[in-house]
Write an enzyme that holds these catalytic residues in place. Structure first.
Site, PDB file in Angstrom:
ATOM      1  N   ARG A   1       0.847  -1.212   0.000  1.00  0.00           N
ATOM      2  CA  ARG A   1       0.000   0.000   0.000  1.00  0.00           C
ATOM      3  C   ARG A   1       0.872   1.248   0.000  1.00  0.00           C
ATOM      4  O   ARG A   1       0.607   2.226   0.710  1.00  0.00           O
ATOM      5  CB  ARG A   1      -0.943   0.035   1.209  1.00  0.00           C
ATOM      6  CG  ARG A   1      -1.828  -1.163   1.360  1.00  0.00           C
ATOM      7  CD  ARG A   1      -2.876  -1.282   0.248  1.00  0.00           C
ATOM      8  NE  ARG A   1      -3.783  -2.385   0.539  1.00  0.00           N
ATOM      9  CZ  ARG A   1      -3.601  -3.624   0.104  1.00  0.00           C
ATOM     10  NH1 ARG A   1      -2.545  -3.927  -0.653  1.00  0.00           N
ATOM     11  NH2 ARG A   1      -4.456  -4.572   0.399  1.00  0.00           N
TER      12      ARG A   1
ATOM     13  N   SER B   1     -10.596   1.023   4.079  1.00  0.00           N
ATOM     14  CA  SER B   1      -9.788   0.723   5.271  1.00  0.00           C
ATOM     15  C   SER B   1      -9.155   2.023   5.764  1.00  0.00           C
ATOM     16  O   SER B   1      -8.446   2.678   4.996  1.00  0.00           O
ATOM     17  CB  SER B   1      -8.678  -0.259   4.925  1.00  0.00           C
ATOM     18  OG  SER B   1      -9.231  -1.423   4.370  1.00  0.00           O
TER      19      SER B   1
ATOM     20  N   GLU C   1      -4.441   5.141   6.419  1.00  0.00           N
ATOM     21  CA  GLU C   1      -4.097   4.879   5.014  1.00  0.00           C
ATOM     22  C   GLU C   1      -4.490   6.068   4.119  1.00  0.00           C
ATOM     23  O   GLU C   1      -3.696   6.477   3.270  1.00  0.00           O
ATOM     24  CB  GLU C   1      -4.806   3.593   4.550  1.00  0.00           C
ATOM     25  CG  GLU C   1      -4.506   3.234   3.111  1.00  0.00           C
ATOM     26  CD  GLU C   1      -5.318   2.047   2.640  1.00  0.00           C
ATOM     27  OE1 GLU C   1      -4.975   0.916   2.998  1.00  0.00           O
ATOM     28  OE2 GLU C   1      -6.290   2.264   1.885  1.00  0.00           O
TER      29      GLU C   1
HETATM   30  P1  FAD Z   1      -8.256   9.911  -4.448  1.00  0.00           P
HETATM   31  O1  FAD Z   1      -8.894   9.515  -3.168  1.00  0.00           O
HETATM   32  O2  FAD Z   1      -8.905  10.974  -5.233  1.00  0.00           O
HETATM   33  O3  FAD Z   1      -6.741  10.338  -4.144  1.00  0.00           O
HETATM   34  C1  FAD Z   1      -5.968   9.612  -3.208  1.00  0.00           C
HETATM   35  C2  FAD Z   1      -4.561  10.218  -3.159  1.00  0.00           C
HETATM   36  O4  FAD Z   1      -3.924  10.022  -4.424  1.00  0.00           O
HETATM   37  C3  FAD Z   1      -4.564  11.746  -2.948  1.00  0.00           C
HETATM   38  O5  FAD Z   1      -3.412  12.073  -2.227  1.00  0.00           O
HETATM   39  C4  FAD Z   1      -4.492  12.312  -4.357  1.00  0.00           C
HETATM   40  O6  FAD Z   1      -3.928  13.597  -4.422  1.00  0.00           O
HETATM   41  C5  FAD Z   1      -3.613  11.275  -5.045  1.00  0.00           C
HETATM   42  N1  FAD Z   1      -3.959  11.128  -6.467  1.00  0.00           N
HETATM   43  C6  FAD Z   1      -5.186  10.864  -6.984  1.00  0.00           C
HETATM   44  N2  FAD Z   1      -5.117  10.805  -8.325  1.00  0.00           N
HETATM   45  C7  FAD Z   1      -3.823  11.031  -8.648  1.00  0.00           C
HETATM   46  C8  FAD Z   1      -3.113  11.149  -9.892  1.00  0.00           C
HETATM   47  N3  FAD Z   1      -3.734  10.988 -11.064  1.00  0.00           N
HETATM   48  N4  FAD Z   1      -1.796  11.410  -9.844  1.00  0.00           N
HETATM   49  C9  FAD Z   1      -1.137  11.575  -8.656  1.00  0.00           C
HETATM   50  N5  FAD Z   1      -1.751  11.509  -7.471  1.00  0.00           N
HETATM   51  C10 FAD Z   1      -3.083  11.238  -7.465  1.00  0.00           C
HETATM   52  N6  FAD Z   1      -7.790   0.458  -1.756  1.00  0.00           N
HETATM   53  C11 FAD Z   1      -7.115  -0.695  -1.969  1.00  0.00           C
HETATM   54  O7  FAD Z   1      -5.901  -0.667  -2.186  1.00  0.00           O
HETATM   55  N7  FAD Z   1      -7.766  -1.899  -1.950  1.00  0.00           N
HETATM   56  C12 FAD Z   1      -9.087  -1.993  -1.738  1.00  0.00           C
HETATM   57  O8  FAD Z   1      -9.629  -3.094  -1.747  1.00  0.00           O
HETATM   58  C13 FAD Z   1      -9.825  -0.795  -1.496  1.00  0.00           C
HETATM   59  N8  FAD Z   1     -11.150  -0.837  -1.218  1.00  0.00           N
HETATM   60  C14 FAD Z   1     -11.814   0.303  -0.934  1.00  0.00           C
HETATM   61  C15 FAD Z   1     -13.185   0.225  -0.623  1.00  0.00           C
HETATM   62  C16 FAD Z   1     -13.897   1.368  -0.344  1.00  0.00           C
HETATM   63  C17 FAD Z   1     -15.365   1.266   0.008  1.00  0.00           C
HETATM   64  C18 FAD Z   1     -13.258   2.634  -0.390  1.00  0.00           C
HETATM   65  C19 FAD Z   1     -14.041   3.894  -0.121  1.00  0.00           C
HETATM   66  C20 FAD Z   1     -11.901   2.730  -0.688  1.00  0.00           C
HETATM   67  C21 FAD Z   1     -11.170   1.560  -0.963  1.00  0.00           C
HETATM   68  N9  FAD Z   1      -9.798   1.597  -1.261  1.00  0.00           N
HETATM   69  C22 FAD Z   1      -9.122   0.442  -1.520  1.00  0.00           C
HETATM   70  C23 FAD Z   1      -9.074   2.871  -1.313  1.00  0.00           C
HETATM   71  C24 FAD Z   1      -9.216   3.597  -2.678  1.00  0.00           C
HETATM   72  O9  FAD Z   1     -10.299   3.100  -3.403  1.00  0.00           O
HETATM   73  C25 FAD Z   1      -7.954   3.476  -3.526  1.00  0.00           C
HETATM   74  O10 FAD Z   1      -6.835   3.958  -2.852  1.00  0.00           O
HETATM   75  C26 FAD Z   1      -8.073   4.225  -4.872  1.00  0.00           C
HETATM   76  O11 FAD Z   1      -6.953   3.958  -5.674  1.00  0.00           O
HETATM   77  C27 FAD Z   1      -8.203   5.744  -4.706  1.00  0.00           C
HETATM   78  O12 FAD Z   1      -8.524   6.302  -5.955  1.00  0.00           O
HETATM   79  P2  FAD Z   1      -9.145   7.753  -6.080  1.00  0.00           P
HETATM   80  O13 FAD Z   1      -9.178   8.108  -7.523  1.00  0.00           O
HETATM   81  O14 FAD Z   1     -10.419   7.840  -5.349  1.00  0.00           O
HETATM   82  O15 FAD Z   1      -8.024   8.624  -5.336  1.00  0.00           O
HETATM   83  P1  NAP Z   2     -10.281  -9.935   5.254  1.00  0.00           P
HETATM   84  O1  NAP Z   2     -10.505 -10.933   4.170  1.00  0.00           O
HETATM   85  O2  NAP Z   2     -11.252  -9.860   6.385  1.00  0.00           O
HETATM   86  O3  NAP Z   2      -8.823 -10.097   5.835  1.00  0.00           O
HETATM   87  C1  NAP Z   2      -8.389  -9.278   6.913  1.00  0.00           C
HETATM   88  C2  NAP Z   2      -6.953  -8.899   6.692  1.00  0.00           C
HETATM   89  O4  NAP Z   2      -6.152 -10.065   6.722  1.00  0.00           O
HETATM   90  C3  NAP Z   2      -6.766  -8.243   5.359  1.00  0.00           C
HETATM   91  O5  NAP Z   2      -6.429  -6.906   5.585  1.00  0.00           O
HETATM   92  C4  NAP Z   2      -5.687  -9.035   4.644  1.00  0.00           C
HETATM   93  O6  NAP Z   2      -4.538  -8.283   4.305  1.00  0.00           O
HETATM   94  C5  NAP Z   2      -5.245 -10.081   5.642  1.00  0.00           C
HETATM   95  N1  NAP Z   2      -5.289 -11.409   4.994  1.00  0.00           N
HETATM   96  C6  NAP Z   2      -6.364 -12.232   4.876  1.00  0.00           C
HETATM   97  N2  NAP Z   2      -6.006 -13.374   4.246  1.00  0.00           N
HETATM   98  C7  NAP Z   2      -4.680 -13.257   3.957  1.00  0.00           C
HETATM   99  C8  NAP Z   2      -3.746 -14.090   3.304  1.00  0.00           C
HETATM  100  N3  NAP Z   2      -4.094 -15.292   2.835  1.00  0.00           N
HETATM  101  N4  NAP Z   2      -2.481 -13.634   3.160  1.00  0.00           N
HETATM  102  C9  NAP Z   2      -2.114 -12.437   3.613  1.00  0.00           C
HETATM  103  N5  NAP Z   2      -2.964 -11.591   4.237  1.00  0.00           N
HETATM  104  C10 NAP Z   2      -4.232 -11.997   4.414  1.00  0.00           C
HETATM  105  O7  NAP Z   2     -10.194  -8.479   4.583  1.00  0.00           O
HETATM  106  P2  NAP Z   2     -11.349  -7.526   4.078  1.00  0.00           P
HETATM  107  O8  NAP Z   2     -11.383  -6.345   4.928  1.00  0.00           O
HETATM  108  O9  NAP Z   2     -12.601  -8.299   3.810  1.00  0.00           O
HETATM  109  O10 NAP Z   2     -10.749  -7.072   2.678  1.00  0.00           O
HETATM  110  C11 NAP Z   2     -10.599  -8.007   1.632  1.00  0.00           C
HETATM  111  C12 NAP Z   2      -9.499  -7.529   0.705  1.00  0.00           C
HETATM  112  O11 NAP Z   2      -9.861  -6.262   0.151  1.00  0.00           O
HETATM  113  C13 NAP Z   2      -8.170  -7.323   1.419  1.00  0.00           C
HETATM  114  O12 NAP Z   2      -7.125  -7.717   0.569  1.00  0.00           O
HETATM  115  C14 NAP Z   2      -8.112  -5.836   1.683  1.00  0.00           C
HETATM  116  O13 NAP Z   2      -6.802  -5.304   1.626  1.00  0.00           O
HETATM  117  C15 NAP Z   2      -8.933  -5.268   0.521  1.00  0.00           C
HETATM  118  N6  NAP Z   2      -9.636  -4.039   0.949  1.00  0.00           N
HETATM  119  C16 NAP Z   2      -8.901  -2.896   1.058  1.00  0.00           C
HETATM  120  C17 NAP Z   2      -9.519  -1.713   1.420  1.00  0.00           C
HETATM  121  C18 NAP Z   2      -8.727  -0.425   1.468  1.00  0.00           C
HETATM  122  O14 NAP Z   2      -9.329   0.626   1.581  1.00  0.00           O
HETATM  123  N7  NAP Z   2      -7.415  -0.482   1.421  1.00  0.00           N
HETATM  124  C19 NAP Z   2     -10.871  -1.688   1.713  1.00  0.00           C
HETATM  125  C20 NAP Z   2     -11.568  -2.885   1.630  1.00  0.00           C
HETATM  126  C21 NAP Z   2     -10.956  -4.060   1.237  1.00  0.00           C
HETATM  127  P3  NAP Z   2      -4.421  -7.340   3.021  1.00  0.00           P
HETATM  128  O15 NAP Z   2      -5.247  -6.140   3.357  1.00  0.00           O
HETATM  129  O16 NAP Z   2      -2.973  -7.059   2.980  1.00  0.00           O
HETATM  130  O17 NAP Z   2      -4.913  -8.069   1.836  1.00  0.00           O
END
Ligand code: FAD
Ligand code: NAP
Length: 339
Positions: free
Chosen positions: A167, A235, A334
């Site tokens: 991340r 998250s 995050e």
């Molecule tokens: P923004 O929120 O608009 O921007 C985020 C940051 O990136 C800011 O600092 C912004 O200035 C910068 N930025 C945006 N666009 C650019 C660009 N073109 N160039 C340079 N910088 C830029 N993330 C995960 O990794 N895994 C997930 O499973 C996941 N699930 C999510 C579920 C939900 C319900 C929500 C709300 C979020 C989730 N996220 C997840 C986080 C998010 O969706 C990601 O980080 C996504 O990539 C953000 O995209 P955005 O366009 O909305 O960025």
């Molecule tokens: P989950 O399945 O309940 O798992 C909880 C956590 O355990 C996750 O954060 C995941 O890490 C870790 N995990 C589970 N199984 C694993 C494995 N086999 N090996 C290594 N790590 C493991 O998670 P959840 O909340 O439902 O989310 C599902 C997936 O979507 C995850 O990968 C999570 O990162 C992603 N997600 C991200 C965001 C965001 O905003 N960043 C929001 C929603 C969902 P990892 O997070 O490293 O995968």
């Protein structure tokens, strides 16, 4: 110099998923690369700071966002190369990530299935090297194009330049706020070889990428709040990586604590959501603001009353402190504070 879509005192509340009240001093929606150059030159003439927003799904905006906020809506997908096994695509930064996942699946280009339903734009995907269910952007990444906010210079970044981590990337590190990512090049497979290593996918035997995507969507919808209904930024804390010895020692007290050792075996990832839940905070919504860890997934902080970002950050700090006091582990947000 004319910028047709330039607005002053632009309301950002509907432009991010946490729905905090926030106003940008100036904002411009950019749909073409030339708009971006014009907008950057306009801001430079006035010595204004510039920041970029995609779909606002990973940020916490301040009440007032000074300078020019660029809303990235650059669009387009182009095939650069195709062989029997692989395809290389150049995707504009303002394209919706989830739309891209569905589009690629429909073209029989594989590798993005586990990343379905992640909100946001393609241009933001490298910023934190988005990941879900054992797949990360860096697994399919080739390069990206970005414009330097100060100089207007265009530059190409290789995977190595991006310094992808968990991340994490250079755009969340030393180069934070310096670039606008205008396009990303991805390499996808033309053979379906699903990654089913994560628990919720382990029992599947998907016949097609569409089936896998459907399953990922269903799992996510069963536990994650829809930001359109309950504002959130996904998250709220990154899973901490701690020394393996500390993780094993904690497991002596908390035998059920999930621990995921890193490849080198020296560290371990711990699930921040599990720590928050064990601290008794899941569904603990603050009486005055409603902010708290979501009842179905404690890692997601919800902001149902759409209150100010300062209150969200204060509640996050409170939660992090309780976790640190109980487990001795520091958890950090995050989403980025914007700007
Ligand atoms: P923004 O929120 O608009 O921007 C985020 C940051 O990136 C800011 O600092 C912004 O200035 C910068 N930025 C945006 N666009 C650019 C660009 N073109 N160039 C340079 N910088 C830029 N993330 C995960 O990794 N895994 C997930 O499973 C996941 N699930 C999510 C579920 C939900 C319900 C929500 C709300 C979020 C989730 N996220 C997840 C986080 C998010 O969706 C990601 O980080 C996504 O990539 C953000 O995209 P955005 O366009 O909305 O960025
Ligand atoms: P989950 O399945 O309940 O798992 C909880 C956590 O355990 C996750 O954060 C995941 O890490 C870790 N995990 C589970 N199984 C694993 C494995 N086999 N090996 C290594 N790590 C493991 O998670 P959840 O909340 O439902 O989310 C599902 C997936 O979507 C995850 O990968 C999570 O990162 C992603 N997600 C991200 C965001 C965001 O905003 N960043 C929001 C929603 C969902 P990892 O997070 O490293 O995968």
């Amino acid at each position: 110099m004319m910028i047709p879509t330039l607005h002053a005192d632009f309301d950002l509340q509907r432009y991010h998923t946490l729905a905090c009240p926030s106003v940008a001093e100036y904002a411009v929606t950019v749909t073409e690369r030339s708009h971006l150059s014009t907008a950057l030159a306009w801001a430079k003439q006035r010595a204004l700071p510039v920041q970029v927003i995609g779909e606002g799904s990973n940020l916490v905006p301040r009440d007032v966002v000074p300078g020019l906020t660029v809303i990235n809506r650059l669009s387009g997908v182009r095939v650069l190369k195709q062989t029997a096994d692989q395809v290389e695509l150049r995707v504009a930064g303002g394209v919706s990530w989830h739309w891209l996942v569905l589009f690629c699946s429909a073209q029989h280009w594989y590798g993005l299935e586990n990343l379905a339903l992640i909100p946001g734009t393609v241009g933001a995907a490298p910023v934190q090297n988005i990941g879900a269910y054992g797949v990360e952007l860096c697994d399919v990444f080739v390069s990206l194009d970005a414009v330097n906010i100060r100089s207007g210079e265009q530059h190409s970044f290789s995977a190595e330049d991006c310094q992808f981590g968990y991340r994490q990337s250079v755009f969340k590190g030393v180069e934070e706020g310096a670039w606008i990512i205008t396009a990303v090049t991805l390499r996808l497979s033309r053979r379906f070889a699903p990654n089913l290593t994560y628990g919720p996918l382990a029992d599947l035997n998907p016949a097609s990428s569409a089936e896998l995507i459907e399953h990922v969507i269903a799992v996510r919808q069963s536990k994650l709040p829809d930001p359109a209904l309950i504002p959130n930024a996904g998250s709220f804390f990154t899973n901490p990586i701690i020394p393996i010895a500390q993780a094993r020692s904690l497991q002596q007290t908390y035998a059920a604590m999930p621990v995921y050792p890193t490849a080198d075996g020296e560290f371990a990832k711990v699930a921040a959501g599990w720590l928050i839940e064990q601290a008794g905070l899941r569904g603990d919504y603050a009486a005055d603001t409603g902010i708290g860890p979501y009842e179905k997934q404690a890692l997601v902080l919800v902001n149902p009353q759409r209150v100010a970002s300062s209150k969200v950050m204060a509640r996050a700090q409170e939660i992090a402190q309780i976790v640190e006091d109980k487990f001795g582990i520091s958890i950090v947000p995050e989403p980025r504070l914007f700007p």
